[in-house]
Enzyme design. Structure first.
Site, PDB file in Angstrom:
ATOM      1  N   HIS A   1       0.635  -2.233   9.722  1.00  0.00           N
ATOM      2  CA  HIS A   1       2.834  -3.174   9.133  1.00  0.00           C
ATOM      3  C   HIS A   1       3.544  -2.582  10.100  1.00  0.00           C
ATOM      4  O   HIS A   1       3.171  -2.017  10.986  1.00  0.00           O
ATOM      5  CB  HIS A   1       2.684  -2.457   7.831  1.00  0.00           C
ATOM      6  CG  HIS A   1       2.348  -2.945   7.157  1.00  0.00           C
ATOM      7  ND1 HIS A   1       2.970  -3.932   6.259  1.00  0.00           N
ATOM      8  CD2 HIS A   1       1.028  -2.524   5.737  1.00  0.00           C
ATOM      9  CE1 HIS A   1       1.959  -4.479   5.105  1.00  0.00           C
ATOM     10  NE2 HIS A   1       1.258  -3.504   4.908  1.00  0.00           N
TER      11      HIS A   1
ATOM     12  N   HIS B   1       0.412  -0.959  -0.107  1.00  0.00           N
ATOM     13  CA  HIS B   1       0.170  -0.225  -0.006  1.00  0.00           C
ATOM     14  C   HIS B   1       1.131   1.598   0.225  1.00  0.00           C
ATOM     15  O   HIS B   1       1.078   2.046  -1.108  1.00  0.00           O
ATOM     16  CB  HIS B   1      -0.824  -0.105   1.259  1.00  0.00           C
ATOM     17  CG  HIS B   1      -2.225  -0.931   0.968  1.00  0.00           C
ATOM     18  ND1 HIS B   1      -1.990  -2.204   0.090  1.00  0.00           N
ATOM     19  CD2 HIS B   1      -3.153  -0.442   1.527  1.00  0.00           C
ATOM     20  CE1 HIS B   1      -3.788  -2.228   0.488  1.00  0.00           C
ATOM     21  NE2 HIS B   1      -4.011  -1.719   1.189  1.00  0.00           N
TER      22      HIS B   1
END
Length: 271
Positions: free
Chosen positions: A223, A164
C-alpha cells in the site's frame, strides 16, 4: 500446566497499570510512519512476508476477525461471569445478563468490520479504472468493479484503503482492552477455571503479537502511505469511539472492568 501458568504470569505482567493499552495506539501509528518511510526509500529487504500467499497472511490475517471473535467469545463469557460473581456478588441470572451485555461488544465489532470493509471496497470501485492488455482492435470495455476487471486479467487502479491496517489495529486494540479484566479478577491458584482462562489469555496474547507483526509487514511491504494511514486511523477511531467513549455510557456493552478508571485499576490476578 506449570509452563502455561508461568507464561501467563509473564504476559500478565505487561498489563500492569494499563501500559500496553496506553502505548499500543501510538506504536501502531509509529509503525505506519516508519514502515512507509522504509518502503518509499527502498530500504526493506526481500523476505517471504512480501508474498501475499505466506501462511500467516493466508491462514490468519485473511481470517483475522474470525480468529479474534472466536477466541474472545469464551474469554469474555468466562471472565465476565466470574467477575460478576466475585466483585458484585450477583446471582446466576444477573451474572448471565452481564455476560450477554459484554458479549454484545463482539456484535458491535462485527458490525464495524462489516461496514468498514464494505465501505473500503465501495471506495476502491468508485475511484478505480481497469488496465487490460487487450488487442487494439477489440472495443474498449468499461468495468464497474475490481472483480470484473480481475476476471479479464486486468489491473484495477483505485484508492485501496488498507483493510489490513484497519482490521489488525482494531483487533489488537480490542483484545488488549478485553484482557484488562484480568487486572481485577481473583481466581484460586489451583482452580480448573484458572487453567481455562490462562489458556485463552495466552492464546489471545500470541494472536495479538501476530496481528502487530503482520501490521508491520503491511506497513513495510504493501500500500501507499495515505492508504495505510487512513486504514489505521479508521481502526483507531473505531476503538476510541467504542472503548473510550460509547462503552462508558449506560446503554452500551460496557467495559471489561466497569466503573473503574484506567488510571486506578489494580493488577491483582496473578497475586
Amino acid at each position: 500446566m506449570e509452563r502455561l501458568e508461568r507464561c501467563g504470569r509473564g504476559l500478565r505482567a505487561g498489563l500492569a497499570a494499563g501500559q500496553v493499552r496506553r502505548r499500543l495506539p501510538w506504536l501502531l501509528l509509529l509503525i505506519v510512519l516508519l514502515g512507509s518511510a522504509l518502503k518509499d526509500g527502498d530500504l526493506v529487504p526481500e523476505t517471504p512476508m512480501q508474498n501475499k500467499r505466506n501462511p500467516l497472511n493466508v491462514y490468519f490475517v485473511k481470517l483475522a476477525w474470525a480468529w479474534t471473535f472466536w477466541l474472545l467469545l469464551p474469554f469474555i463469557a468466562v471472565t465476565t461471569y466470574q467477575f460478576a460473581k466475585s466483585k458484585f456478588l450477583y446471582g446466576p441470572t444477573k451474572s448471565v445478563l452481564m455476560v450477554l451485555q459484554r458479549l454484545s461488544a463482539l456484535l458491535v465489532g462485527t458490525a464495524i468490520w462489516y461496514v468498514c470493509t464494505g465501505l473500503f471496497i465501495y471506495i476502491e470501485n468508485l475511484t478505480g479504472m481497469c488496465s487490460t492488455s487487450g488487442k487494439p482492435s477489440e472495443p474498449h470495455r468499461l468495468y464497474a468493479t475490481k472483480h470484473e476487471c480481475h476476471q479479464d486479467n486486468g489491473i484495477w487502479n483505485g484508492f485501496d484503503i488498507s483493510g489490513h491496517c484497519f482490521l489488525l489495529s482494531y483487533c489488537a486494540l480490542m483484545i488488549v482492552e478485553e484482557v484488562a479484566v484480568l487486572e481485577g479478577l481473583s481466581i484460586d491458584q489451583n482452580s480448573k477455571l484458572r487453567v481455562v482462562i490462562n489458556g485463552l489469555f495466552v492464546s489471545l496474547c500470541f494472536l495479538t503479537m501476530i496481528w502487530v507483526f503482520m501490521f508491520l509487514c503491511t506497513a513495510v511491504y504493501f500500500h501507499d502511505f495515505s492508504q495505510k494511514l487512513l486504514g489505521v486511523l479508521i481502526g483507531l477511531s473505531a476503538w476510541y469511539g467504542t472503548y473510550r467513549f460509547w462503552y462508558l455510557k449506560p446503554f452500551s456493552p460496557g467495559l471489561p472492568l466497569p466503573n473503574i478508571p484506567l488510571s486506578s485499576k489494580k493488577y491483582s490476578y496473578s497475586r
